[in-house]
Design an enzyme around this catalytic site. Structure first.
Site, mmCIF file in Angstrom:
data_model
loop_
_atom_site.group_PDB
_atom_site.id
_atom_site.type_symbol
_atom_site.label_atom_id
_atom_site.label_comp_id
_atom_site.label_asym_id
_atom_site.label_seq_id
_atom_site.Cartn_x
_atom_site.Cartn_y
_atom_site.Cartn_z
ATOM 1 N N ARG A 175 16.837 39.864 -30.699
ATOM 2 C CA ARG A 175 16.126 41.194 -30.166
ATOM 3 C C ARG A 175 16.616 41.257 -28.694
ATOM 4 O O ARG A 175 16.554 40.333 -27.853
ATOM 5 C CB ARG A 175 14.561 40.999 -29.962
ATOM 6 C CG ARG A 175 14.145 40.912 -31.290
ATOM 7 C CD ARG A 175 12.636 40.888 -31.567
ATOM 8 N NE ARG A 175 12.050 42.129 -31.232
ATOM 9 C CZ ARG A 175 10.753 42.687 -30.848
ATOM 10 N NH1 ARG A 175 9.803 41.654 -31.020
ATOM 11 N NH2 ARG A 175 10.452 43.908 -30.838
ATOM 12 N N ARG B 42 6.531 37.397 -32.330
ATOM 13 C CA ARG B 42 7.088 38.169 -31.333
ATOM 14 C C ARG B 42 6.166 38.097 -29.923
ATOM 15 O O ARG B 42 5.211 37.316 -29.957
ATOM 16 C CB ARG B 42 6.690 39.757 -32.094
ATOM 17 C CG ARG B 42 5.555 40.024 -32.722
ATOM 18 C CD ARG B 42 4.308 39.860 -32.389
ATOM 19 N NE ARG B 42 4.146 40.766 -31.353
ATOM 20 C CZ ARG B 42 3.017 40.628 -30.315
ATOM 21 N NH1 ARG B 42 2.331 39.663 -30.708
ATOM 22 N NH2 ARG B 42 3.048 41.204 -29.272
ATOM 23 N N GLY B 43 6.473 39.068 -29.091
ATOM 24 C CA GLY B 43 5.962 38.978 -27.763
ATOM 25 C C GLY B 43 6.871 38.096 -26.662
ATOM 26 O O GLY B 43 7.373 36.952 -27.332
ATOM 27 N N ALA B 44 7.254 38.607 -25.543
ATOM 28 C CA ALA B 44 8.196 37.978 -25.006
ATOM 29 C C ALA B 44 8.148 36.568 -24.710
ATOM 30 O O ALA B 44 9.322 35.844 -25.083
ATOM 31 C CB ALA B 44 8.510 38.688 -23.651
ATOM 32 N N ASN C 94 8.134 47.533 -21.326
ATOM 33 C CA ASN C 94 7.256 46.940 -22.119
ATOM 34 C C ASN C 94 7.066 47.794 -23.425
ATOM 35 O O ASN C 94 7.582 48.916 -23.340
ATOM 36 C CB ASN C 94 5.800 46.906 -21.558
ATOM 37 C CG ASN C 94 4.664 46.061 -22.258
ATOM 38 O OD1 ASN C 94 4.866 44.805 -22.659
ATOM 39 N ND2 ASN C 94 3.442 46.909 -22.388
ATOM 40 N N LYS C 95 6.165 47.528 -24.296
ATOM 41 C CA LYS C 95 6.165 48.071 -25.736
ATOM 42 C C LYS C 95 5.948 49.682 -25.477
ATOM 43 O O LYS C 95 5.230 50.175 -24.483
ATOM 44 C CB LYS C 95 4.618 47.706 -26.415
ATOM 45 C CG LYS C 95 4.317 48.251 -27.488
ATOM 46 C CD LYS C 95 5.472 48.215 -28.414
ATOM 47 C CE LYS C 95 5.956 46.850 -28.794
ATOM 48 N NZ LYS C 95 7.301 46.759 -29.605
ATOM 49 N N GLN D 167 0.419 46.506 -33.013
ATOM 50 C CA GLN D 167 0.110 45.125 -32.455
ATOM 51 C C GLN D 167 -1.247 45.145 -31.963
ATOM 52 O O GLN D 167 -1.934 44.158 -31.760
ATOM 53 C CB GLN D 167 1.186 44.796 -31.424
ATOM 54 C CG GLN D 167 2.467 44.446 -32.025
ATOM 55 C CD GLN D 167 3.578 45.420 -31.892
ATOM 56 O OE1 GLN D 167 3.164 46.817 -31.997
ATOM 57 N NE2 GLN D 167 4.654 45.336 -31.764
ATOM 58 N N ASP E 119 8.298 43.094 -21.199
ATOM 59 C CA ASP E 119 9.321 42.322 -21.735
ATOM 60 C C ASP E 119 10.617 42.102 -20.842
ATOM 61 O O ASP E 119 11.183 41.174 -21.125
ATOM 62 C CB ASP E 119 9.678 43.456 -22.833
ATOM 63 C CG ASP E 119 8.707 42.849 -24.123
ATOM 64 O OD1 ASP E 119 7.792 43.943 -24.088
ATOM 65 O OD2 ASP E 119 8.955 42.150 -25.011
HETATM 66 O O1 MRU Z 1 7.890 43.995 -30.169
HETATM 67 P P1 MRU Z 1 6.687 43.222 -29.725
HETATM 68 O O2 MRU Z 1 5.482 43.013 -30.344
HETATM 69 O O3 MRU Z 1 7.440 41.839 -29.403
HETATM 70 O O4 MRU Z 1 6.518 43.796 -28.153
HETATM 71 C C1 MRU Z 1 5.619 42.901 -27.335
HETATM 72 C C2 MRU Z 1 5.061 43.417 -26.141
HETATM 73 O O5 MRU Z 1 5.784 44.592 -25.803
HETATM 74 C C3 MRU Z 1 4.433 42.802 -25.215
HETATM 75 O O6 MRU Z 1 3.795 43.576 -24.272
HETATM 76 C C4 MRU Z 1 5.130 41.750 -24.174
HETATM 77 O O7 MRU Z 1 6.008 41.157 -24.814
HETATM 78 C C5 MRU Z 1 4.674 40.922 -23.549
HETATM 79 S S1 MRU Z 1 3.618 39.600 -24.370
HETATM 80 C C6 MRU Z 1 2.969 38.458 -23.285
#
Ligand code: MRU
Length: 351
Positions: free
Chosen positions: A94, A51-53, A254-255, A203, A244
């Protein structure tokens, strides 16, 4: 636990397969999952093993390659048609992080632009996946350097608040917002990180805290609801978060919880930065209202571990991301420099 000197790579190509650190098991267990097939990669992205963009983008690129290797034809047109189907499957994993779509498009472009046999196209797809991965590592290091130049000038070391996980685990291996924090730590400018726990999937509490411990960076985990209180006490010098998807006007997805953090930061005059690669900017979307927001299973809300915490007969709403309006963002830190949200198009032209 892995050794503190080990570099963390969430996605690794090894011989004929991809190795993923299973991020659903950290910090309790450090487990590596082997991915041999595109279907398994799609499932790993959907279930957030990865996970993470930017990390999702890298994983999807390798997913495209694994899928390309599974196609049984020597006919170029048939191959490209089946590769399109693989792209569609991966795109459905996603919806919010644009890096996923960006990486898949780049892989498809490689396939269409490569003349020659199916084997030659497959070889080029492998190179592109590796390039996406290595470029992200360099990009994040550049974001880290550029972030240093915008941090508040202070004779004292800084305390920075961050949300979710944006570190090595969320990228090819350095981090965006947490990359800036790592660079500040290496430069001797950081006193401490405050990590929002980041409900519902935690996270921050699980992954950011774990990464900071691996790096020896002092970290304080707080519940998301404590950020305003900490700012009021002047405990926070700056907020840095990842993204994201960033729309052309600077609105940033973002999250979930990032938006309220930005409101609170504005209220307390704390600078609020977004750190992200240019691949996270979606110039096709004029503003953030158009960013698709993923909704995840309600069990992420009503359950903590195996324990159900809510009574029956309740309804749930579980958006995984929110959109922070550009006017709440002090600056966006990219690999090409840091800009105000309304200056994004000028920096994007350099891309
Ligand atoms: O749902 P996730 O854990 O994939 O969400 C991740 C985030 O929101 C991060 O802040 C974002 O992807 C930036 S990662 C460098």
């Amino acid at each position: 636990m892995i050794s503190s000197t080990t570099q963390i790579y969430p996605v690794r190509w090894h011989q004929d397969k991809v190795l993923l650190i299973d991020q659903t098991r950290l910090p309790g267990e450090y487990e590596v999952v082997e991915i041999h097939r595109c279907d398994d990669m799609a499932q790993a992205i959907r279930t957030m093993i990865v996970r993470g963009a930017p990390a999702i983008g890298v994983a999807a690129a390798y997913g495209m390659y694994l899928g390309a290797k599974e196609i049984q034809t020597s006919d170029r047109d048939v191959f490209l048609k089946q590769l399109e189907a693989i792209a569609t499957q991966l795109r459905q994993t996603r919806p919010t992080a644009v890096n996923l779509f960006w990486a898949i498009s780049r892989m498809l472009k490689t396939a269409y632009e490569t003349l020659g046999t199916v084997e030659e196209i497959q070889a080029c797809l492998f190179n592109t996946a590796q390039n996406i991965q290595s470029e992200d590592l360099q990009t994040c290091k550049a974001i880290g350097d550029n972030g240093l130049s915008v941090l508040p000038n202070s004779p004292d070391k800084l305390t920075i608040l961050t949300h979710c996980n944006t570190g090595s685990l969320a990228t090819a291996g350095y981090g965006t917002a947490l990359g800036v924090i790592r660079s500040a730590w290496s430069a001797g400018r950081l006193a401490r990180v405050y990590a929002d726990e980041t409900r519902p999937r935690l996270q921050g509490a699980k992954l950011t805290a774990w990464e900071c411990v691996q790096e020896g960076i002092p970290v304080t985990v707080i519940a998301d609801s404590m950020a305003a209180h900490c700012m009021k006490q002047n405990a926070i010098d700056a907020v840095i978060v990842g993204a994201d998807r960033i729309a052309a006007n600077g609105d940033t997805a973002n999250k979930i919880g990032t938006y309220s953090l930005a409101v609170v930061a504005k209220m307390h005059d704390v600078p609020f930065y977004v750190a992200a690669p240019l691949s996270t900017i979606d110039m096709d979307l004029p503003n953030g209202n158009l960013i698709p927001i993923e909704e995840r299973h309600p069990s992420e809300i009503y359950q903590v571990g195996e324990t159900v915490i809510c009574p029956t007969g309740v309804e749930f709403y579980n958006p995984a991301f929110d959109v922070t309006p550009a006017h709440l963002i002090t600056g966006i830190i990219t690999e090409k420099g840091a800009v105000k949200p309304n200056e994004l198009s000028s920096i994007f032209a350099l891309y």
